[in-house]
Design an enzyme around this catalytic site. Structure first.
Site, PDB file in Angstrom:
ATOM      1  N   ASP A 206      10.318 116.885  60.204  1.00 41.31           N
ATOM      2  CA  ASP A 206       9.036 116.295  60.685  1.00 41.31           C
ATOM      3  C   ASP A 206       8.324 116.166  59.544  1.00 41.31           C
ATOM      4  O   ASP A 206       8.540 115.509  58.128  1.00 41.31           O
ATOM      5  CB  ASP A 206       8.221 118.572  60.777  1.00 41.31           C
ATOM      6  CG  ASP A 206       7.250 117.527  61.248  1.00 41.31           C
ATOM      7  OD1 ASP A 206       7.314 117.161  62.757  1.00 41.31           O
ATOM      8  OD2 ASP A 206       5.875 118.198  61.002  1.00 41.31           O
ATOM      9  N   GLU A 251      28.418 118.783  51.588  1.00 42.30           N
ATOM     10  CA  GLU A 251      28.900 120.451  51.682  1.00 42.30           C
ATOM     11  C   GLU A 251      29.665 121.249  52.879  1.00 42.30           C
ATOM     12  O   GLU A 251      30.581 121.948  52.594  1.00 42.30           O
ATOM     13  CB  GLU A 251      28.453 121.527  50.830  1.00 42.30           C
ATOM     14  CG  GLU A 251      27.788 120.273  48.876  1.00 42.30           C
ATOM     15  CD  GLU A 251      26.310 121.314  48.090  1.00 42.30           C
ATOM     16  OE1 GLU A 251      26.482 122.443  49.233  1.00 42.30           O
ATOM     17  OE2 GLU A 251      25.608 120.568  47.696  1.00 42.30           O
TER      18      GLU A 251
HETATM   19  C1  BGC Z   1       5.421 117.126  64.996  1.00 46.91           C
HETATM   20  C2  BGC Z   1       3.846 117.049  65.414  1.00 46.91           C
HETATM   21  C3  BGC Z   1       3.208 117.339  64.836  1.00 46.91           C
HETATM   22  C4  BGC Z   1       3.633 117.280  62.996  1.00 46.91           C
HETATM   23  C5  BGC Z   1       2.385 117.624  62.280  1.00 46.91           C
HETATM   24  C6  BGC Z   1       4.376 116.170  64.900  1.00 46.91           C
HETATM   25  O1  BGC Z   1       5.444 114.989  64.296  1.00 46.91           O
HETATM   26  O2  BGC Z   1       6.033 116.495  65.865  1.00 46.91           O
HETATM   27  O3  BGC Z   1       4.469 118.689  67.493  1.00 46.91           O
HETATM   28  O4  BGC Z   1       1.654 118.530  65.372  1.00 46.91           O
HETATM   29  O5  BGC Z   1       3.622 116.950  63.623  1.00 46.91           O
HETATM   30  O6  BGC Z   1       3.371 118.564  61.789  1.00 46.91           O
END
Ligand code: BGC
Length: 523
Positions: A206, A251
């Site tokens: 993310d 790994e």
């Molecule tokens: C996720 C979102 C989230 C954001 C903050 C994004 O890219 O896909 O759903 O709100 O990151 O974590």
């Protein structure tokens, strides 16, 4: 024997855990619910699942505010359920990717609580980004350290009573980590190992370009506030982190992988993340942003392939996700033509699956679900809705739970009489998986057919594609034995020579109707 690593041409299905299937009747999806629906996913023909965060979280941002990176939120199950899901998924021939959220934690994370309890300047604060405020130029009154905006509206800084400000590129409940603190690095390396040891096949990272911020913390000033290679994103130091993560993945046996959620200003910048010792893949979102237009699609595809070609990386394609308006609805213009969004979504699937690389599908697109645009304000939970006081609808409309069966809410999502966490429209009765499974003309049957055929063909498809001449409003391309023809216009066109294998709408004589696509083989 497959000739390439699995992820290079996989079909990955995004499970928005909270909205997939609720086994325990609390109105929210859970890990056991996913387990109970693995048959649906196997029959659909996907290679892997990407699970959105299921970790302990106050859900200020649907779980992207993680309070503990090594556990399962009780509302979603237990670690034992997770282990059982990994094992069952593998038994169904399905791999499992989990979401890792390294840019920020929840404000309920132990480290952030310790930071709040410590005085300014204390080591406990160095795991996050704390800064003193700045006197306003005119008023002299103290304001945030700089003018960075939160992606969810309002400033990216929140002031504490002791006078320090902390950074949150997203909601105030999501404080950004300070990746210059070695403890943060070590923690995440350990978290990766924790899930790899439990058998996950990979990670979706993310806000992968976030992590490091320019140390000058300079104002954006007149700069475009969404600038993606500015001081908040894609700092060079981030690549060292992914090099280390790649070593860790390597790994382990079994082709473990990582895909980054990387937004950049241009496709070329993406390639930096894909160097052979960094991430395996990044999301390429431009198809999702493109309107229904053959020219736009072609431009996006050309640029996306060009971006990854020099490093031999596999491209990725996506039409919908938990962050975007569902594509059936996006393609529904003009609204005066009933069913146009669905027809186009069927056609778009053939384009997507014919391209080299891997396709990331979003749960519910196999049912042709539209965006729910009429959710009542009091039901909405997205911080975007809350922080803009309803000015922006936010993302709840694509996160409505899946309709599995029956003729009324909760449509088999939850046990009977349970109210799902977001209301489900009564008009979804014909869209349940049960209603569609037996219907040869349904979207679900279409997805199964298309994914099944791609699976049978894919070992014979070369990595590159060849564009064929085609009339305006269409795009035709070939990959070895497979030719794909997409007609974004309204009028029927003659498809390239070949025997039709699959068409999204029946051919009109030997012509391809408007808003339709076909796969053909051989001349
Ligand atoms: C996720 C979102 C989230 C954001 C903050 C994004 O890219 O896909 O759903 O709100 O990151 O974590």
């Amino acid at each position: 024997m497959r000739r390439i690593p699995w992820w290079r041409d996989a079909v990955v299905y995004e499970v928005y855990v909270r909205s997939f299937a609720d086994s325990d009747g609390n109105g929210e999806g859970d890990l056991q619910g996913i387990r109970s629906r693995l048959g649906h996913l196997r029959d659909l023909g996907v290679d892997a699942l990407w699970l959105t965060p299921f970790y302990p979280s106050p859900l200020a941002d649907g779980g992207y505010d993680v309070a503990d990176y090594r556990d399962v939120d009780p509302r979603f199950g237990t670690l034992h359920d997770f282990d059982a899901l990994v094992s069952d998924a593998h038994d169904h021939g399905i791999r499992l990717i989990v979401d890792i959220v390294p840019n920020h934690s929840s404000d309920r994370h132990r480290w952030f609580r310790e930071a709040l309890a410590a005085p300014p300047g204390a080591p406990a604060r160095s795991r996050y980004v704390f800064r003193p405020g700045k006197p306003g130029e005119r008023s002299g009154e103290e304001g945030p350290p700089n003018d960075w905006p939160s992606a969810f509206g309002g400033p990216a800084w929140t002031r504490l009573d002791d006078g320090e400000w902390y950074l949150h590129l997203y909601a105030p409940e999501q404080p950004d980590f300070n990746w210059r603190d070695p403890e943060v690095r070590h923690e995440f390396e350990d978290v990766l190992r924790f899930w790899l040891d439990r058998g996950v096949d990979g990670f979706r990272i993310d806000v992968a370009a976030g992590l490091f911020k320019d140390e000058s913390f300079h104002d954006l000033g007149g700069q475009n506030r969404r600038v993606l290679n500015g001081p908040m994103y894609s700092r060079p130091e981030v690549h060292e982190v992914y090099r280390k993560w790649r070593q860790i993945l390597d790994e382990y046996d079994g082709e473990r992988m990582a895909i980054g959620e990387v937004w950049t200003d241009g496709p070329e910048d993406l390639a930096l993340y894909l160097r052979p010792d960094e991430l395996h893949q990044v999301f390429q979102f431009d198809l999702q942003l493109a309107p229904w237009s053959a020219t736009a699609f072609r431009d996006v595809i050309v640029a996306a392939l060009k971006a990854v070609a020099p490093i031999g990386a596999a491209p990725t394609w996506v039409l919908s996700s938990h962050d975007s308006i569902r594509h059936v609805t996006r393609y529904e213009q003009p609204v005066s033509v009933p069913g146009i969004g669905l027809a186009r979504a069927r056609a778009a699937l053939l384009m997507l699956l014919a391209l080299p690389g891997s396709a990331y599908l979003y749960q519910g697109e196999e049912l042709g679900l539209p965006e729910v645009t009429d959710l009542p304000g009091e039901a909405r939970q997205d911080p975007i809705w809350k922080r803009t006081n309803g000015e922006l609808a936010g993302r709840d409309g694509c996160r409505v739970p899946l309709p599995w069966s029956g003729s009324a809410e909760p449509f088999g999502f939850s046990p009977d009489r349970v109210r799902p966490w977001l209301p489900m429209p009564e008009r979804w009765a014909p869209l349940t998986a049960e209603a569609q499974a037996a219907d040869p003309s349904s979207m679900l049957t279409w997805y199964r057919d298309a994914l099944g055929l791609r699976r049978r063909l894919r070992d014979d498809l070369p990595d590159d594609l060849e564009w064929l001449d085609s009339p305006d409003t269409t795009l035709f391309f070939s990959r070895g034995p497979l030719t794909c023809a997409l007609n974004c216009g309204e009028n029927p066109v003659r498809p390239p020579a070949g025997t039709p294998l699959l068409t999204s709408t029946p051919l009109y004589g030997d012509l391809l109707p408007g808003n339709a696509a076909a796969w053909l083989t051989g001349p």
